[in-house]
Design a protein around this motif. Structure first.
Motif, PDB file in Angstrom:
ATOM      1  N   ASN A 692       0.816  -1.194  -0.112  1.00  0.00           N
ATOM      2  CA  ASN A 692      -0.131  -0.028  -0.043  1.00  0.00           C
ATOM      3  C   ASN A 692       0.931   1.509   0.128  1.00  0.00           C
ATOM      4  O   ASN A 692       1.745   1.706   1.039  1.00  0.00           O
ATOM      5  N   PRO A 693       0.899   1.989  -1.073  1.00  0.00           N
ATOM      6  CA  PRO A 693       2.048   3.035  -1.218  1.00  0.00           C
ATOM      7  C   PRO A 693       1.703   4.201  -0.203  1.00  0.00           C
ATOM      8  O   PRO A 693       2.422   5.084   0.099  1.00  0.00           O
ATOM      9  N   PHE A 694       0.441   3.936   0.394  1.00  0.00           N
ATOM     10  CA  PHE A 694       0.021   5.374   1.169  1.00  0.00           C
ATOM     11  C   PHE A 694       0.664   4.923   2.758  1.00  0.00           C
ATOM     12  O   PHE A 694       1.112   5.871   3.328  1.00  0.00           O
ATOM     13  N   ILE A 695       0.432   3.966   3.050  1.00  0.00           N
ATOM     14  CA  ILE A 695       0.968   3.558   4.709  1.00  0.00           C
ATOM     15  C   ILE A 695       2.513   2.676   4.727  1.00  0.00           C
ATOM     16  O   ILE A 695       2.801   2.727   5.640  1.00  0.00           O
ATOM     17  N   ASP A 696       2.947   2.327   3.505  1.00  0.00           N
ATOM     18  CA  ASP A 696       4.073   1.496   3.757  1.00  0.00           C
ATOM     19  C   ASP A 696       5.273   2.506   3.834  1.00  0.00           C
ATOM     20  O   ASP A 696       4.900   3.841   3.296  1.00  0.00           O
ATOM     21  N   GLN A 697       6.194   2.336   4.654  1.00  0.00           N
ATOM     22  CA  GLN A 697       7.382   3.194   4.823  1.00  0.00           C
ATOM     23  C   GLN A 697       8.567   2.969   4.043  1.00  0.00           C
ATOM     24  O   GLN A 697       9.101   2.021   4.037  1.00  0.00           O
ATOM     25  N   LYS A 698       8.921   4.149   3.412  1.00  0.00           N
ATOM     26  CA  LYS A 698      10.264   3.962   2.670  1.00  0.00           C
ATOM     27  C   LYS A 698      11.378   3.858   3.566  1.00  0.00           C
ATOM     28  O   LYS A 698      11.334   4.315   5.067  1.00  0.00           O
ATOM     29  N   GLY A 699      12.350   3.550   3.094  1.00  0.00           N
ATOM     30  CA  GLY A 699      13.567   3.499   3.911  1.00  0.00           C
ATOM     31  C   GLY A 699      13.913   4.801   4.461  1.00  0.00           C
ATOM     32  O   GLY A 699      13.754   5.894   4.035  1.00  0.00           O
ATOM     33  N   PHE A 700      14.445   4.780   5.782  1.00  0.00           N
ATOM     34  CA  PHE A 700      14.832   5.830   6.570  1.00  0.00           C
ATOM     35  C   PHE A 700      15.688   5.614   7.772  1.00  0.00           C
ATOM     36  O   PHE A 700      15.953   4.479   7.956  1.00  0.00           O
ATOM     37  N   ALA A 701      16.438   6.697   7.946  1.00  0.00           N
ATOM     38  CA  ALA A 701      17.611   6.595   9.103  1.00  0.00           C
ATOM     39  C   ALA A 701      17.196   7.426  10.234  1.00  0.00           C
ATOM     40  O   ALA A 701      16.476   8.688  10.113  1.00  0.00           O
ATOM     41  N   LEU A 702      17.553   7.043  11.487  1.00  0.00           N
ATOM     42  CA  LEU A 702      17.358   7.813  12.722  1.00  0.00           C
ATOM     43  C   LEU A 702      18.773   8.027  13.451  1.00  0.00           C
ATOM     44  O   LEU A 702      19.510   7.199  13.425  1.00  0.00           O
ATOM     45  N   TRP A 703      19.000   9.354  13.918  1.00  0.00           N
ATOM     46  CA  TRP A 703      20.188   9.726  14.472  1.00  0.00           C
ATOM     47  C   TRP A 703      20.134  10.096  15.928  1.00  0.00           C
ATOM     48  O   TRP A 703      19.033  11.026  16.299  1.00  0.00           O
ATOM     49  N   ALA A 739     -10.873   0.303  -1.468  1.00  0.00           N
ATOM     50  CA  ALA A 739     -10.829  -0.796  -2.666  1.00  0.00           C
ATOM     51  C   ALA A 739      -9.496  -1.153  -3.409  1.00  0.00           C
ATOM     52  O   ALA A 739      -8.857  -0.155  -3.836  1.00  0.00           O
ATOM     53  N   ALA A 740      -9.515  -2.348  -3.538  1.00  0.00           N
ATOM     54  CA  ALA A 740      -8.102  -2.661  -4.191  1.00  0.00           C
ATOM     55  C   ALA A 740      -8.394  -3.999  -5.195  1.00  0.00           C
ATOM     56  O   ALA A 740      -9.351  -4.805  -5.151  1.00  0.00           O
ATOM     57  N   ASP A 741      -7.625  -4.209  -6.095  1.00  0.00           N
ATOM     58  CA  ASP A 741      -7.749  -5.288  -6.977  1.00  0.00           C
ATOM     59  C   ASP A 741      -7.476  -6.573  -6.072  1.00  0.00           C
ATOM     60  O   ASP A 741      -6.359  -6.734  -5.322  1.00  0.00           O
ATOM     61  N   PRO A 742      -8.281  -7.548  -6.136  1.00  0.00           N
ATOM     62  CA  PRO A 742      -8.327  -8.821  -5.032  1.00  0.00           C
ATOM     63  C   PRO A 742      -7.128  -9.524  -5.224  1.00  0.00           C
ATOM     64  O   PRO A 742      -6.714 -10.378  -4.396  1.00  0.00           O
ATOM     65  N   THR A 743      -6.614  -9.588  -6.409  1.00  0.00           N
ATOM     66  CA  THR A 743      -5.514 -10.347  -6.670  1.00  0.00           C
ATOM     67  C   THR A 743      -4.126  -9.644  -6.537  1.00  0.00           C
ATOM     68  O   THR A 743      -3.292 -10.148  -5.723  1.00  0.00           O
ATOM     69  N   THR A 744      -3.941  -8.465  -7.393  1.00  0.00           N
ATOM     70  CA  THR A 744      -2.809  -7.949  -7.195  1.00  0.00           C
ATOM     71  C   THR A 744      -2.653  -7.058  -5.969  1.00  0.00           C
ATOM     72  O   THR A 744      -1.501  -6.463  -5.366  1.00  0.00           O
ATOM     73  N   GLY A 745      -3.572  -6.474  -5.434  1.00  0.00           N
ATOM     74  CA  GLY A 745      -3.747  -5.642  -4.126  1.00  0.00           C
ATOM     75  C   GLY A 745      -3.548  -4.308  -4.757  1.00  0.00           C
ATOM     76  O   GLY A 745      -3.476  -3.364  -3.861  1.00  0.00           O
ATOM     77  N   VAL A 746      -3.437  -3.705  -5.974  1.00  0.00           N
ATOM     78  CA  VAL A 746      -3.503  -2.520  -6.438  1.00  0.00           C
ATOM     79  C   VAL A 746      -4.689  -1.683  -6.023  1.00  0.00           C
ATOM     80  O   VAL A 746      -5.700  -2.030  -6.129  1.00  0.00           O
ATOM     81  N   ILE A 747      -4.466  -0.434  -5.607  1.00  0.00           N
ATOM     82  CA  ILE A 747      -5.665   0.355  -4.942  1.00  0.00           C
ATOM     83  C   ILE A 747      -6.018   0.792  -6.116  1.00  0.00           C
ATOM     84  O   ILE A 747      -5.640   1.206  -7.205  1.00  0.00           O
ATOM     85  N   ILE A 748      -7.424   0.830  -6.323  1.00  0.00           N
ATOM     86  CA  ILE A 748      -8.262   1.250  -7.320  1.00  0.00           C
ATOM     87  C   ILE A 748      -8.777   2.711  -7.150  1.00  0.00           C
ATOM     88  O   ILE A 748      -9.401   2.803  -6.145  1.00  0.00           O
ATOM     89  N   PRO A 755      -8.165   7.013  -3.180  1.00  0.00           N
ATOM     90  CA  PRO A 755      -8.647   5.420  -3.221  1.00  0.00           C
ATOM     91  C   PRO A 755     -10.118   5.699  -2.645  1.00  0.00           C
ATOM     92  O   PRO A 755     -10.510   6.862  -2.138  1.00  0.00           O
ATOM     93  N   VAL A 756     -11.091   4.655  -2.992  1.00  0.00           N
ATOM     94  CA  VAL A 756     -12.212   4.650  -2.677  1.00  0.00           C
ATOM     95  C   VAL A 756     -12.520   3.605  -1.505  1.00  0.00           C
ATOM     96  O   VAL A 756     -11.962   2.534  -1.301  1.00  0.00           O
ATOM     97  N   GLY A 757     -13.128   4.526  -0.457  1.00  0.00           N
ATOM     98  CA  GLY A 757     -13.249   3.437   0.765  1.00  0.00           C
ATOM     99  C   GLY A 757     -14.127   2.415   0.613  1.00  0.00           C
ATOM    100  O   GLY A 757     -15.327   2.403  -0.145  1.00  0.00           O
ATOM    101  N   THR A 758     -14.105   1.381   1.338  1.00  0.00           N
ATOM    102  CA  THR A 758     -15.058   0.102   1.226  1.00  0.00           C
ATOM    103  C   THR A 758     -15.878  -0.117   2.380  1.00  0.00           C
ATOM    104  O   THR A 758     -16.817  -0.800   2.423  1.00  0.00           O
ATOM    105  N   LEU A 759     -15.523   0.720   3.526  1.00  0.00           N
ATOM    106  CA  LEU A 759     -16.794   0.698   4.835  1.00  0.00           C
ATOM    107  C   LEU A 759     -16.696   2.004   5.137  1.00  0.00           C
ATOM    108  O   LEU A 759     -15.762   2.985   5.726  1.00  0.00           O
ATOM    109  N   GLY A 760     -18.003   2.476   5.257  1.00  0.00           N
ATOM    110  CA  GLY A 760     -18.313   3.938   5.871  1.00  0.00           C
ATOM    111  C   GLY A 760     -18.039   4.689   4.676  1.00  0.00           C
ATOM    112  O   GLY A 760     -17.420   4.566   3.792  1.00  0.00           O
ATOM    113  N   PRO A 761     -18.758   6.151   4.569  1.00  0.00           N
ATOM    114  CA  PRO A 761     -18.762   6.815   3.464  1.00  0.00           C
ATOM    115  C   PRO A 761     -17.559   8.045   3.468  1.00  0.00           C
ATOM    116  O   PRO A 761     -17.258   8.562   2.430  1.00  0.00           O
TER     117      PRO A 761
END
Length: 783
Positions: A692-703, A739-748, A755-761
């Motif tokens: 999920n490109p929205f909530i997945d976290q790219k690589g990062f560093a902490l100091w 909503a996402a493609d059930p096979t690939t998981g790509v967000i529709i 993105p289109v919500g699947t639960l709640g307006p």
């Protein structure tokens, strides 16, 4: 061998965060004979195999942290060590400060719902914590923390397939003692820990610790005015010790209590509200969810009694008895908006009783352990799922009670054929019984009565299930060690892990596939639909541990390969129940996964007597690499079992983890000045199996950086600490109902490209974040 163990118990041990490879005392157990011998050898000692051993001798991948070094690093709780332990993720789970999400080498549990065992075992003074609630242990009065990677079962009470985290508190000293520590910093951080102990007689000692841990919020709830991401914790621990310190018997009775009244952590919306048009907030730590009933509160407490009796010079009997309980009330506002739309008030109630016996033999070339373990645990979960903006206010209420009863016998022995060659063999037989009572009922017009709602029951229960299942498994372990010299160890090991199956407490029974003409599934079909099979792991590891250049360089290198089958994947999705939109639990035994990687940990003393006599410059480093992939992932798409492995990811498992710490210490005024700076890195993290490109976290560093002065004789200390000094914003978890493609998981995307919500307006796509930059000072005194 026994004389050797006595001598090394007073050894100066070294660990920062890298396999016990660093330059600070790990622990020292009081032993009169060792003190008289005046042993001051520089040896790293751990107890991973239930006995004191040099780290170099242990054929297990292990990272050890001392209480002293954790204090120098300003560590607040157990999640801090996850940043510097290879292939390990330890995080607070979404809406609270106290529920733990733990992953080691790609194995763990993200969802804290009842019914699922943890993949990583958390131990408090050898007591297994059965549930992740209240498992984010705050660091106070700690002697050491050990992280064991790979399946553990032939040496520990509960079989865990991913690894184990051992939190060990300090023993009471023989002399009266008093310690106090205070911390003050940004975001109104104010903490105090007081510890005192005293001997009642030559054989009896009592002690107690109290902690007040508080911090203001990193952001605000703009709807109800509460601080978001704040901390409000009271904690205490009391101990009674009888015997020990040269006596043949040691009895330790302890009790602990923690109360967390922190506000619920609200998520940050990543998309605008589909109905209200509410914009995405600028500050990721701000939220707008209105749900605050029930008031969030976590209470956890327990009693334990550990008895160690030296029956002979070679035979030791140990007993570990424990009772624990925790209660959590929490309001979870999934959509993080004021409207009552996908609001979930919840209650978690957990309790457990456990008993473990160990018989240990140490007779020259043979070391052996025989153990018995019993656990009786219950996990009760109650929650509403409220979607009030449609259908006159629809609530799906769930009450799930899941009980676990388990017995196990385990054994492990090590035989030294020569001073160079050793063989370890172990095995465990586990009996698990899981019993579940699951009720799900829809209400219209308001929430369920359990949470003070005035809703009216609508239709019959969508789940009304009671059932039980038994699981049993033998899991072996074997390792071969070759030490060309006492300071070098080459080993190879094989171990199996097993985690019992159970029943999905959020599943919807009426949705079970059925062959009945009536369309109503039978009890057997419901049981099959709600149940999931055990997980199994076959783990292979080869490694090298060595101390080189007269201890100036310590290295631990491990390579592992793991076959992971019947992987349990709990989750929740939007669904339809009796023609109405709702929230359903889903569970897959995904099939097969392969986890393989390499871990390197090292400590190097770069120089001594550089700018002043007695100073020292060191470098510690850790590197983890894992190739984690599903080989088979079967899921139902349109009623057809489909293998979607190429489109699924192993969650919470970055491909790369790395950290490095430069540290410099020098004598000043009879005391010691320490400066250390740490850079840690984690590559991209998938929060769930579906990218999920929205909530997945790219690589990062902490100091981080720490400056600490310790006075002569360790009487007082003062420190300045900085965490996440670059103020990096990084996601740790989230919720997604789009909503996402059930096979690939790509967000529709919808017509607006979002993105289109699947639960709640409004749509739900929210994220939770790690701590921002924090700077604080600490001061401690000791008498």
């Amino acid at each position: 061998m026994r004389d050797f163990q006595r001598a090394i118990r007073f050894a100066t041990l070294t660990t920062v965060a890298l396999g016990g490879l660093s330059a600070a005392p790990l622990y020292a157990q009081a032993n009169d004979e060792a003190a008289e011998e005046g042993d001051d050898s520089n040896v790293i000692i751990v107890s991973a195999r239930r006995r004191d051993e040099r780290l170099v001798d242990v054929p297990i991948a292990i990272t050890a942290y001392s209480g002293e070094q954790l204090a120098k690093q300003g560590a607040a709780d157990i999640t801090d060590i996850g940043l510097t332990t290879p292939n390990t993720t330890l995080e607070s789970s979404r809406g609270t400060n106290s529920t733990l999400s733990a992953f080691i080498r790609g194995i763990g549990q993200q969802d804290p719902v009842s019914g699922f065992e943890q993949g990583v075992g958390i131990y408090l003074d050898d007591v297994y914590l059965n549930r992740p609630q209240a498992a984010v242990l705050d660091i106070y009065d700690v002697e050491r923390i050990e992280v064991l990677r790979g399946p553990q079962g032939t040496l520990y009470g509960r079989n865990t397939i991913g690894g184990a985290v051992k939190y060990v508190t300090k023993r009471l000293p023989q002399d009266p003692s008093f310690k106090a520590r205070a911390t003050y910093g940004t975001y109104d951080q104010a903490e105090a820990v007081v510890t005192a102990s005293m001997p009642i007689s030559d054989l009896v000692r009592v002690g107690a610790s109290g902690a007040r841990l508080s911090r203001g919020g990193f952001g605000d709830n703009l709807t109800n005015g509460l601080e978001n991401y704040n901390k409000d914790i009271w904690a205490g621990r009391g101990t009674l010790e009888i015997g020990g310190y040269g006596e043949p018997v040691l009895i330790s009775i302890s009790g602990d209590y923690t109360k967390d009244e922190s506000n619920p952590r609200g998520g940050h919306r990543l998309i605008p509200g589909a109905l209200s048009g509410a914009p995405v907030l600028d500050d990721v730590f701000d939220t707008r969810g209105a749900l605050n009933d029930p008031i969030q509160e976590i209470e956890a407490y327990g009693l334990s009694m550990n008895i160690t009796a030296n029956l002979t010079d070679t035979l030791t009997l140990k007993s570990i008895s424990a009772w624990r309980k925790d209660d959590t009330t929490t309001p979870i506002d999934f959509d993080a908006l004021p409207a009552v739309d996908l609001d979930v008030p919840g209650i978690y109630r957990n309790k457990q009783i456990s008993q473990e016996f160990q018989l240990q033999y140490d007779g020259g070339p043979l070391n052996a352990l025989l153990g018995f373990y019993y656990l009786d645990a219950s996990a009760d979960t109650l929650f509403d799922v409220r979607i009030f903006t449609t259908f006159a206010g629809l609530t799906a209420f769930t009450q799930a009670d899941v009980d676990t009863e388990t017995y196990a016998i385990f054994a492990d022995l090590t035989y030294d054929f020569t001073d160079q060659l050793s063989l370890s063999l172990g095995g465990r037989y586990t009996w698990d019984e899981r019993s579940a009572s699951i009720l799900r009922q829809n209400f219209l017009g308001g929430g369920s009565p359990t949470f003070g709602g005035a809703g009216i029951p609508f239709g019959g229960p969508s789940t009304d299930f009671q059932g039980s299942a038994k699981f049993k498994k033998f899991t072996p372990r074997a390792s071969l060690s070759y030490k060309p010299t006492p300071d070098h160890n080459i080993y190879a090991s094989f171990s199996q892990g097993f985690k019992g199956g159970g029943f999905d407490p959020r599943g919807v029974g009426v949705n079970a596939p059925t062959a009945n003409a009536s369309g109503i599934p039978s009890d057997a079909e419901v049981a099959s639909f709600l149940s999931f099979r055990p997980e199994k792991v076959d783990s292979y590891e080869v490694g090298y541990k060595g101390s080189l250049m007269d201890g100036a360089l310590n290295v631990a290198l491990a390579a592992f390969y793991t076959d992971y089958t019947d992987v349990q994947i709990p989750g929740s999705v939007a669904c339809t129940v009796a023609g109405l939109p709702s929230f359903c639990g889903v569970i897959n035994n995904a099939g097969k996964a392969t986890l393989k990687g390499v871990e390197l940990e090292a400590f190097a003393r770069l120089g001594e007597d550089l700018a002043a006599s007695g100073d020292q410059l060191t470098l510690s480093g850790a590197l983890g690499y894992i190739d984690a992939q599903y080989d088979q992932y079967i899921t139902n798409i349109g009623g057809v079992p489909t293998d979607v492995a190429q489109f699924r990811q192993v969650q919470n498992t970055p491909e790369w983890t790395a950290s490095g710490t430069f540290a410099y210490s020098t004598p000043i005024g009879g005391g010691d000045l320490y400066f250390g700076t740490t850079l840690s890195y984690r590559s991209k993290v998938n929060q769930f199996e579906i990218a999920n490109p929205f909530i997945d976290q790219k690589g990062f560093a902490l100091w981080d950086a720490n400056l600490v002065y310790t006075a002569p004789d360790d009487r007082w200390s003062i420190g300045l600490h900085g965490k996440n000094l670059t103020n990096k914003r990084y996601k740790t978890s989230g919720y997604t109902f789009v909503a996402a493609d059930p096979t690939t998981g790509v967000i529709i995307p919808g017509a607006n490209g979002l993105p289109v919500g699947t639960l709640g307006p409004e749509g739900t796509l929210t994220a939770f974040y790690g701590n921002p930059r924090q700077v604080f000072i600490s001061a401690g005194v000791k008498f």
